[in-house]
Design a protein around this motif. Structure first.
Motif, PDB file in Angstrom:
ATOM      1  N   LEU A  95      35.394  -8.516  -1.755  1.00  0.00           N
ATOM      2  CA  LEU A  95      36.317  -9.231  -0.878  1.00  0.00           C
ATOM      3  C   LEU A  95      36.427  -8.523   0.472  1.00  0.00           C
ATOM      4  CD1 LEU A  95      39.176 -10.104  -3.395  1.00  0.00           C
ATOM      5  CD2 LEU A  95      37.331 -11.589  -2.611  1.00  0.00           C
ATOM      6  N   ARG A  96      36.505  -7.203   0.441  1.00  0.00           N
ATOM      7  CA  ARG A  96      36.641  -6.456   1.695  1.00  0.00           C
ATOM      8  C   ARG A  96      35.404  -6.621   2.573  1.00  0.00           C
ATOM      9  NH1 ARG A  96      34.363  -2.655   3.612  1.00  0.00           N
ATOM     10  NH2 ARG A  96      33.309  -2.259   1.637  1.00  0.00           N
ATOM     11  N   ASP A 142      34.630  -8.643   8.307  1.00  0.00           N
ATOM     12  CA  ASP A 142      33.956  -9.271   9.449  1.00  0.00           C
ATOM     13  C   ASP A 142      34.984  -9.849  10.413  1.00  0.00           C
ATOM     14  OD1 ASP A 142      31.492  -8.619   8.444  1.00  0.00           O
ATOM     15  OD2 ASP A 142      31.080 -10.600   7.602  1.00  0.00           O
ATOM     16  N   TYR A 143      36.145 -10.238   9.888  1.00  0.00           N
ATOM     17  CA  TYR A 143      37.211 -10.811  10.708  1.00  0.00           C
ATOM     18  C   TYR A 143      38.291  -9.775  11.036  1.00  0.00           C
ATOM     19  CZ  TYR A 143      34.985 -14.828   8.479  1.00  0.00           C
ATOM     20  OH  TYR A 143      34.064 -15.721   8.005  1.00  0.00           O
ATOM     21  N   VAL A 144      38.505  -8.833  10.101  1.00  0.00           N
ATOM     22  CA  VAL A 144      39.522  -7.786  10.285  1.00  0.00           C
ATOM     23  C   VAL A 144      38.875  -6.447   9.931  1.00  0.00           C
ATOM     24  CG1 VAL A 144      41.859  -7.042   9.691  1.00  0.00           C
ATOM     25  CG2 VAL A 144      41.278  -9.462   9.568  1.00  0.00           C
ATOM     26  N   PRO A 145      38.235  -5.788  10.914  1.00  0.00           N
ATOM     27  CA  PRO A 145      37.476  -4.565  10.627  1.00  0.00           C
ATOM     28  C   PRO A 145      38.314  -3.437  10.025  1.00  0.00           C
ATOM     29  CG  PRO A 145      36.919  -5.430  12.793  1.00  0.00           C
ATOM     30  CD  PRO A 145      38.094  -6.212  12.316  1.00  0.00           C
ATOM     31  N   GLN A 146      39.615  -3.418  10.310  1.00  0.00           N
ATOM     32  CA  GLN A 146      40.452  -2.319   9.819  1.00  0.00           C
ATOM     33  C   GLN A 146      40.964  -2.525   8.392  1.00  0.00           C
ATOM     34  OE1 GLN A 146      41.223  -4.681  12.057  1.00  0.00           O
ATOM     35  NE2 GLN A 146      43.389  -4.645  12.664  1.00  0.00           N
ATOM     36  N   LEU A 186      45.201 -13.820   7.392  1.00  0.00           N
ATOM     37  CA  LEU A 186      44.036 -13.730   8.274  1.00  0.00           C
ATOM     38  C   LEU A 186      44.335 -14.403   9.616  1.00  0.00           C
ATOM     39  CD1 LEU A 186      41.227 -12.511   7.904  1.00  0.00           C
ATOM     40  CD2 LEU A 186      40.421 -14.740   7.114  1.00  0.00           C
ATOM     41  N   LYS A 187      45.011 -15.533   9.573  1.00  0.00           N
ATOM     42  CA  LYS A 187      45.327 -16.254  10.802  1.00  0.00           C
ATOM     43  C   LYS A 187      46.334 -15.500  11.659  1.00  0.00           C
ATOM     44  CE  LYS A 187      46.950 -20.697  12.624  1.00  0.00           C
ATOM     45  NZ  LYS A 187      47.359 -22.085  12.296  1.00  0.00           N
ATOM     46  N   SER A 188      47.338 -14.891  11.038  1.00  0.00           N
ATOM     47  CA  SER A 188      48.361 -14.198  11.828  1.00  0.00           C
ATOM     48  C   SER A 188      47.792 -12.994  12.565  1.00  0.00           C
ATOM     49  CB  SER A 188      49.530 -13.771  10.925  1.00  0.00           C
ATOM     50  OG  SER A 188      49.117 -12.825   9.959  1.00  0.00           O
ATOM     51  N   ILE A 189      46.698 -12.429  12.051  1.00  0.00           N
ATOM     52  CA  ILE A 189      46.068 -11.279  12.717  1.00  0.00           C
ATOM     53  C   ILE A 189      45.038 -11.712  13.751  1.00  0.00           C
ATOM     54  CG2 ILE A 189      44.607  -9.249  12.349  1.00  0.00           C
ATOM     55  CD1 ILE A 189      45.945  -8.888   9.664  1.00  0.00           C
ATOM     56  N   THR A 190      44.217 -12.700  13.378  1.00  0.00           N
ATOM     57  CA  THR A 190      43.119 -13.105  14.264  1.00  0.00           C
ATOM     58  C   THR A 190      43.505 -14.204  15.241  1.00  0.00           C
ATOM     59  OG1 THR A 190      42.305 -14.800  12.729  1.00  0.00           O
ATOM     60  CG2 THR A 190      41.474 -12.539  12.438  1.00  0.00           C
ATOM     61  N   GLY A 191      44.537 -14.981  14.892  1.00  0.00           N
ATOM     62  CA  GLY A 191      44.919 -16.121  15.721  1.00  0.00           C
ATOM     63  C   GLY A 191      44.059 -17.341  15.496  1.00  0.00           C
ATOM     64  N   SER A 192      43.161 -17.285  14.526  1.00  0.00           N
ATOM     65  CA  SER A 192      42.232 -18.393  14.269  1.00  0.00           C
ATOM     66  C   SER A 192      42.591 -19.130  12.986  1.00  0.00           C
ATOM     67  CB  SER A 192      40.796 -17.863  14.148  1.00  0.00           C
ATOM     68  OG  SER A 192      40.387 -17.219  15.339  1.00  0.00           O
ATOM     69  N   GLN A 193      42.337 -20.442  12.980  1.00  0.00           N
ATOM     70  CA  GLN A 193      42.495 -21.266  11.781  1.00  0.00           C
ATOM     71  C   GLN A 193      41.181 -21.245  11.012  1.00  0.00           C
ATOM     72  OE1 GLN A 193      45.307 -22.931  10.908  1.00  0.00           O
ATOM     73  NE2 GLN A 193      44.558 -24.189   9.219  1.00  0.00           N
ATOM     74  N   PHE A 194      41.260 -21.104   9.689  1.00  0.00           N
ATOM     75  CA  PHE A 194      40.058 -20.998   8.872  1.00  0.00           C
ATOM     76  C   PHE A 194      39.907 -22.200   7.950  1.00  0.00           C
ATOM     77  CE2 PHE A 194      40.920 -16.736  10.255  1.00  0.00           C
ATOM     78  CZ  PHE A 194      39.669 -16.161  10.437  1.00  0.00           C
ATOM     79  N   LEU A 217      35.287 -20.693   3.572  1.00  0.00           N
ATOM     80  CA  LEU A 217      35.583 -19.294   3.292  1.00  0.00           C
ATOM     81  C   LEU A 217      35.472 -19.011   1.794  1.00  0.00           C
ATOM     82  CD1 LEU A 217      36.371 -16.745   4.836  1.00  0.00           C
ATOM     83  CD2 LEU A 217      38.765 -17.287   4.398  1.00  0.00           C
ATOM     84  N   PHE A 218      35.906 -19.953   0.980  1.00  0.00           N
ATOM     85  CA  PHE A 218      35.796 -19.835  -0.468  1.00  0.00           C
ATOM     86  C   PHE A 218      34.326 -19.707  -0.879  1.00  0.00           C
ATOM     87  CE2 PHE A 218      35.146 -22.247  -4.490  1.00  0.00           C
ATOM     88  CZ  PHE A 218      35.829 -21.416  -5.357  1.00  0.00           C
TER      89      PHE A 218
END
Length: 252
Positions: free
Chosen positions: A94-95, A100-104, A159-167, A172-173
């Protein structure tokens, strides 16, 4: 509607989609006990009302905004004493994709996905069935905060609250299941040391002094490793190494 996956070898060839359920793990376990599903089968729910988390907690999820699903596996090639390698494999898989979207992104022992400075993005709960000393099935429950923006818990993040993007959840699944299958194949090939090394490399608080609580006492410690049985190894200020199980320690 989540479809049968065409880009995998055996994961997701049998997908059970539910618009609403209490817990995908409970549904999957019932199907396993009734011999209605095999390895690689998936139960996914659009609105999970009572998802289960570690320590008996519930996993809160807003309808249609996140990924909540359970994957049925049969890791009978592993000894029961090696079952934490499955936890590490799932966490690593999962990580790998989400970083790829949240490197940290990091893994918090035993198997939460957290973003330092933000909060918890996902959790994993594995429930096993055994026959005597033989491992029959493992139901891997996964909850990932994807597009939800409002949570009851102050420590939850998406994921959206950090990146600002809708997925797109279905896309993604598909990517997640592909990554999970690749990780599981690595496990079946016996790459245990590689799996553990990757897990430790991305383990939250590893090699840093932090505050913990155990036996109703607070102390400073440094995570230095994971035991063969999956317990947390913490170095104390006097240099002694203590080992803790899930219910024996709290992160402060």
């Amino acid at each position: 509607m989540y479809k049968i996956l065409a880009n995998t070898i055996f994961f997701g060839k049998d997908v059970h989609f539910l618009s609403e359920c209490h817990s995908t793990n409970d549904i999957a376990l019932n199907l396993v006990r009734q011999f209605q599903v095999g390895e690689g089968s998936i139960v996914i729910c659009d609105n999970q009302t009572k998802g289960k988390g570690q320590r008996g907690n519930f996993w809160q999820s807003e309808a249609g905004q996140n990924l909540t699903f359970s994957l049925v596996l049969r890791p009978d090639f592993l000894d029961i004493s090696e079952q934490f390698y499955l936890n590490m494999t799932v966490s690593n898989s999962l990580r790998r994709l989400l970083q790829d979207y949240v490197p940290q992104l990091e893994v918090k022992w035993p198997n939460d996905l957290i973003v330092p400075g933000y909060g918890k993005m996902g959790g994993i709960l594995i429930e096993n069935t055994f026959s005597g000393k033989e491992w029959e099935f493992a139901v891997v429950g996964i909850g990932l905060n994807i597009n939800q923006l409002s949570f009851d818990s102050e420590t939850a993040v998406s994921l959206k609250s950090i990146t600002g993007s809708q997925f797109e959840l279905e896309e993604l699944f598909r990517l997640l299941i592909t990554q999970l299958e690749q990780g599981y194949i690595q496990l079946k090939k016996g790459k245990l040391q590689e799996i553990k090394s990757e897990y430790l490399m991305n383990l939250h608080r590893r090699d840093s002094w932090s505050k913990y609580s155990a036996n109703e006492e607070q102390f400073s410690g440094k995570i230095v490793g994971i035991s063969a049985g999956g317990k947390l190894e913490i170095e104390l200020k006097d240099g002694e190494i203590e080992v803790f199980d899930l219910k024996e320690i709290s992160f402060l």
